[in-house]
Design an enzyme around this catalytic site. Sequence first.
Site, PDB file in Angstrom:
ATOM      1  N   GLY A   1      11.218   6.443  31.488  1.00 18.94           N
ATOM      2  CA  GLY A   1      10.373   7.458  31.019  1.00 18.94           C
ATOM      3  C   GLY A   1      11.289   8.661  31.401  1.00 18.94           C
ATOM      4  O   GLY A   1      12.427   8.680  31.710  1.00 18.94           O
TER       5      GLY A   1
ATOM      6  N   CYS B   1      14.804   1.627  35.081  1.00 14.81           N
ATOM      7  CA  CYS B   1      15.239   3.101  34.709  1.00 14.81           C
ATOM      8  C   CYS B   1      14.185   3.880  35.715  1.00 14.81           C
ATOM      9  O   CYS B   1      14.016   3.771  37.045  1.00 14.81           O
ATOM     10  CB  CYS B   1      15.016   3.492  33.257  1.00 14.81           C
ATOM     11  N   TYR B   2      13.309   4.825  35.049  1.00 15.49           N
ATOM     12  CA  TYR B   2      12.265   5.622  35.760  1.00 15.49           C
ATOM     13  C   TYR B   2      11.623   4.930  36.780  1.00 15.49           C
ATOM     14  O   TYR B   2      11.298   5.169  37.882  1.00 15.49           O
ATOM     15  CB  TYR B   2      11.469   6.491  34.872  1.00 15.49           C
TER      16      TYR B   2
ATOM     17  N   HIS C   1      18.992  -0.315  31.001  1.00 15.13           N
ATOM     18  CA  HIS C   1      18.016  -0.798  29.986  1.00 15.13           C
ATOM     19  C   HIS C   1      18.315  -2.367  29.682  1.00 15.13           C
ATOM     20  O   HIS C   1      19.170  -2.367  28.706  1.00 15.13           O
ATOM     21  CB  HIS C   1      17.887   0.054  28.902  1.00 15.13           C
TER      22      HIS C   1
ATOM     23  N   GLU D   1      16.515  -4.315  28.030  1.00 12.60           N
ATOM     24  CA  GLU D   1      15.873  -4.370  26.720  1.00 12.60           C
ATOM     25  C   GLU D   1      16.844  -4.131  25.675  1.00 12.60           C
ATOM     26  O   GLU D   1      16.430  -4.454  24.460  1.00 12.60           O
ATOM     27  CB  GLU D   1      14.349  -3.716  26.667  1.00 12.60           C
TER      28      GLU D   1
ATOM     29  N   SER E   1      -3.358  -5.967  -0.277  1.00 15.51           N
ATOM     30  CA  SER E   1      -2.403  -4.881  -0.746  1.00 15.51           C
ATOM     31  C   SER E   1      -0.933  -5.564  -1.247  1.00 15.51           C
ATOM     32  O   SER E   1      -0.217  -5.050  -2.002  1.00 15.51           O
ATOM     33  CB  SER E   1      -2.121  -3.773   0.123  1.00 15.51           C
ATOM     34  N   GLY E   2      -0.787  -6.890  -0.899  1.00 14.07           N
ATOM     35  CA  GLY E   2       0.375  -7.369  -1.271  1.00 14.07           C
ATOM     36  C   GLY E   2       1.365  -7.200  -0.026  1.00 14.07           C
ATOM     37  O   GLY E   2       2.460  -7.648   0.108  1.00 14.07           O
ATOM     38  N   GLY E   3       1.029  -6.028   0.829  1.00 17.25           N
ATOM     39  CA  GLY E   3       1.926  -5.814   2.137  1.00 17.25           C
ATOM     40  C   GLY E   3       1.820  -7.059   3.161  1.00 17.25           C
ATOM     41  O   GLY E   3       1.084  -7.775   2.880  1.00 17.25           O
ATOM     42  N   VAL E   4       2.927  -7.029   3.867  1.00 20.97           N
ATOM     43  CA  VAL E   4       2.863  -8.217   5.128  1.00 20.97           C
ATOM     44  C   VAL E   4       1.684  -8.317   5.846  1.00 20.97           C
ATOM     45  O   VAL E   4       1.077  -9.287   5.929  1.00 20.97           O
ATOM     46  CB  VAL E   4       4.256  -7.842   5.878  1.00 20.97           C
ATOM     47  N   ASP E   5       1.127  -7.138   6.508  1.00 29.45           N
ATOM     48  CA  ASP E   5      -0.138  -7.208   7.316  1.00 29.45           C
ATOM     49  C   ASP E   5      -1.553  -7.680   6.718  1.00 29.45           C
ATOM     50  O   ASP E   5      -2.001  -8.639   7.129  1.00 29.45           O
ATOM     51  CB  ASP E   5      -0.167  -5.950   7.796  1.00 29.45           C
ATOM     52  N   SER E   6      -1.641  -7.261   5.449  1.00 25.23           N
ATOM     53  CA  SER E   6      -2.948  -7.739   4.870  1.00 25.23           C
ATOM     54  C   SER E   6      -2.655  -9.176   4.252  1.00 25.23           C
ATOM     55  O   SER E   6      -3.389  -9.943   4.449  1.00 25.23           O
ATOM     56  CB  SER E   6      -3.367  -6.989   3.762  1.00 25.23           C
TER      57      SER E   6
ATOM     58  N   LYS F   1       5.130  -6.420  14.693  1.00 26.03           N
ATOM     59  CA  LYS F   1       5.182  -6.558  13.276  1.00 26.03           C
ATOM     60  C   LYS F   1       6.249  -7.873  13.181  1.00 26.03           C
ATOM     61  O   LYS F   1       5.947  -8.810  12.381  1.00 26.03           O
ATOM     62  CB  LYS F   1       6.304  -5.518  12.753  1.00 26.03           C
TER      63      LYS F   1
END
Length: 511
Positions: free
Chosen positions: A55, A82-83, A169, A171, A223-228, A367
């Site tokens: 943080g 870290c923090y 870090h 990550e 919509s053709g997008g990945v999520d939908s 994602k």
Amino acid sequence: MEHERVLVLDFGGQYNQLIARRVRDLKVYCDLKPCTMTVEEIRAYAPVGIIFTGGPNSVYDEKSPQIERAVFDLGIPVLGICYGCQLIAHTLGGKVESAPSSEYGKREFSFCKDSPLSEGIPQTSVCWMSHTDRVTAVPEGFEIFAATPDCPATVFGDLHRNIYGVQFHPEVVHSQYGNKLLENFLYGVCKAKGDWTMHNFVSEQVARLKEKIGGKKVLCAMSGGVDSAVAATLVHRAAGNLLTCVFVDHGLLRKGEAEEVMRVFQGQLGMNLIKADAGGLFLKKLKGKLDPEKKRKIIGKQFIKVFEKEAKKIGSVDFLVQGTIYPDVIESGKGESAVIKSHHNVGGLPSVVDFKEILEPLRDLFKDEVRRVGTELGLPESVVQRQPFPGPGLAIRIIGEVTEQKLETLREADFIFREEIAKAGLQREIWQYFAVMTNCKTVGVQGDFRTYENVIALRAVTSVDAMTADWARIPADVLERISTRITNEVKHANKIVYDITSKPPSTIEWE
Ligand code: XMP
């Protein structure tokens, strides 16, 4: 099945979502929650381990987020990063001090004593630091396991209570063995089993959706997008023909996209997919409109109108599917709601559809997990790895008035750009890459003739979340090939420019 889970407490650092993604990549489910969670809430959540994130604060700041001491008495392993590690030291009676100078970037560190965190990590390796404060004395019962010349307690812990702190870090990829350290915490300290895989997710979700949907009707705006696309495919697995998808083709998609949506979802998957061909209508409404915001509003409004008309034909449904994903629902470190970015332009749909409940089967996924679920469900790479694409489509990549001819020129130029990027193997490195019709004409010479044609701009950026972005360093020879091909193969284009601005001060799209 209930998954074992880790709790990632968010103290406001910039890498916090990354920590959660790394934990999940190591096959352990985790949630990112505000650091204001109470001890009782933590107990009820019943994690196998807790991670405190980094943080921006100093533990001594008046307003810096703190942690209840009782968290350490729950018998649940803790890793502070870290923090987070400074907070452990500060809360349990150690000492945190400001270093004479901040430590940023790569640093070599060495383990001086073995611990479960160091399993399989060389004695000396490189880590990524980003701090000013540091722990100078560890609390009673704690030992120091690693140090750097500027950071006397780089890794420390209490072996009996399973409480650990790391100043660097783990990550970020620049920490050579960071992932191994996280794995050691999850498996060596928390004794996780590792039951979080996309294969399990799909089978569990399909079973859950089947039970929930029963024999009722479901509607989805595709919509053709990945999520939908992934959300619809998941629901289709569970509900088959009870699901109807509506795909509004506003005529502002890239070359080949509308055809691909039909081929994959109707042809290959056999989905009940209705395509509303509305290209002509959108062009008519956009005629003479130059202002970007007006163009967006017109498209948003027409999209809803067209969808509503199709939905009315279907009649009332029980469920509406939405492709909401985890970053849209995460709350920020201090418990305030994060700014939620609408990920496609169907945000206004619920009010025009007659439905009882929303289904959001991806709301727990990042994602990259959504993409992996798509692959698990058999969706092709071209759908699963599709780059982000704005709801208003090519209309905001044509500066000024949108016309059929400009759309045609832009589609062809954009297609060549995409093809050459793929040939160069760069598509995974670049966040978004597309062509723009600049609304600027220049004089050129083609053959022995003077031409007066359009300037096409190429935009390509690297980014992690589209909030900030840098222009992609595409090799000059690749740019050269793209420029040559566009000016040779595409009508009405005689000059190619490359956009070299970052965001901020620019934005990714041109409008
Ligand atoms: P900007 O241009 O603001 O874009 O840097 C950030 C990201 O959002 C996408 N974008 C949109 N997406 N509707 C959308 O669904 C929109 O109106 C819209 N405008 C921009 C853009 O492609 C980038 O990924």
